[in-house]
Each structure stands twice: as C-alpha cells, then as structure tokens.
Design an enzyme around this catalytic site. Structure first.
Site: not given
Length: 281
Positions: A137, A150
């Site tokens: 990401s 995360y």
C-alpha cells in the site's frame, strides 16, 4: 518449437476484493491459478465468481498464519508465481492495540508473506524462474495517524521484500511490490464501523472525520480491476519493476511525503496540519 510450460500462480486471500480480481485476471492470462481462502463457504464464492468470468480457479483452504498449513499448500501447489495478498487493516491508535492483536496483525502482514515466499523459492529456483508479488500500500512508505499497526506491517514487509529481491535475483526470481493508494473494495464500510466503535471516545472526532474523508474521496480512487491488472503484469512480465505505485492519490501522497521530509521544518508543520485537520486531541 516446444510449448512454454503452464505457469501456476498461488494467490492468497482470494475470496474477495483485490485477491479475487487478481486471481481472475491471472486466469484470464492463461495461468493455472490456485486461490487460498479460509473457509469452504469462501471457496464456493471464488468458484462461482470464476464460473461467471468463464475461467478456472482452484481453491485451497488456508489461514496464512498457520505455518504448517502454508508448508502443505506450497508443497501441493509448487507455484511459479506467488501473490501475497492476504491481510487486513488495523484502524486504531497505536496505544489502544493490545499486544496479542498487534502480534496477530504482524504475523499476517509480515511473517506470513515472507514464510510463503521462503517456502516457494526452492521450487522457483529449481525451474530458474519465479515471480513473487507482494501486495502492499502507499502506507508502506507514508505514515498517517490511527493506522500505525497497519503501516508497521506494510513498512516491514516492503523492507524485507526489497532485501529479498536483491538476494534471489540471480536465481531468475523477481520480487515486486505493488503499492496502491485507495481502491474500491469495501474499505469505507470498515471505516464507518470503526468510527461508530470510537463514538464517545477522545478519538471520536478524528475517526468521524476520517470516515467522512474516505467517503468524499472514494469516487477518485482506483478501480480494483486496475490494481489487479498491475498485479498480473508484475507476476508475468519478462522484466518486472521492483515497485509499482498505483493511483493518482498514491503518487501524490508519496510526492508530498518526500517534499516534507526534505524540508527542514516540514515534519513539524505536517504534524500540526494533520492533527488540526482530523481533530486529534
């Protein structure tokens, strides 16, 4: 003239979203595709989606945090291509996440994909060809508040993937990181749930504003099919890049982050602006 061998791709977390789209895209490209899911019900959903798309996709039941299960699946499938997609988000203040939950997240985001890569590499080395695609990401390079665990997983996975790419290149194996920005896959619904959970807490305003922000920018996000096409390209290209950034928002975030880090007081100004924008206490 001899025919090229049929390549086999193993895609983790293939039951929905990017994992499913990537499995279908690879199957359309002529690969034998095996998608891992965590239940028989999810396997049936993959099979139904594959039937609708007119392509074959096999399934295997696997929780990627199960080391023995990972070994069994890789030995069974012996993939030429490994797409490490399985994972999850963790929207919470760093200090609110208990150690057990944090360990599980890191196990899923870091240890599992590297474990699967380690298990698959010997089979790839035997053939002198392999592709490992790590789905990351923009959060693997850029840090925001309330997503610390995360981002920690993505940062660590990318660092390990960069090292691994250099270490296995001489064996004909390419390691590529695919780093999308936002893409449409149900993430806004998840953020809405988190905002509701933190209602009444000192972080209520911040999560409410994040939820609103996700809703406002979602129309500008990349379509999941576009990300899947990049994953498929990284998995099959003769000379794939080491890193693919997908989406205008991802490119913009990286550009701003680099500018801020090179500006003497940029980090302090960025921190103040972000805190004020989302209403952190």
């Amino acid at each position: 003239m001899s025919e090229l061998p049929l390549r086999t791709a193993l895609v983790t977390g293939a039951n929905s979203g990017l994992g499913l789209a990537s499995a279908l895209e690879l199957a359309r490209g002529g690969l034998r595709v095996v998608g891992t899911v965590r239940s028989a019900d999810k396997a049936r959903k993959v099979e139904a989606a594959a039937a609708d798309a007119g392509v074959p996709v096999e399934t295997r039941i696997l929780d990627v945090t199960d080391a023995a299960g990972c070994k069994d699946v890789v030995e069974d499938v012996r993939p030429d291509v490994l797409v490490n997609n399985a994972g999850g988000t963790c929207y919470a203040p760093v200090a609110d996440v208990m150690e057990e939950e944090a360990r599980h997240h890191v196990e899923t985001a870091v240890f599992a994909p590297i474990r699967l890569a380690r298990l698959a590499i010997p089979h790839m080395q035997d053939r002198g060809w392999g592709r490992i695609v790590q789905v990351s990401s923009v959060a693997g390079k850029v840090t925001y508040p309330l997503m610390g665990w995360y981002q920690a997983g993505k940062h660590a996975m990318e660092a390990l993937s960069d090292a691994l790419r250099l270490e296995v290149a001489g064996s004909g194996i390419h390691v590529a990181v695919v780093a999308p920005g936002g893409f449409r896959s149900g993430i806004t619904e998840e953020m809405a749930d988190v905002a509701h959970r933190y209602r009444g807490s000192k972080y209520a305003t911040a999560f409410r504003r994040l939820d609103l922000g996700f809703t406002l920018v979602e129309p500008f996000w990349t379509d999941v099919q576009r990300v899947a096409e990049v994953v498929a390209h990284a998995a099959t290209a003769e000379q794939p890049h080491g890193r693919y950034v997908v989406g205008r928002d991802a490119h913009a975030s990286l550009l701003v982050s680099r500018f801020v880090e090179n500006f003497r007081v940029g980090v302090e100004l960025r921190d103040k602006a972000v805190r004020r924008l989302i209403g952190l206490p």
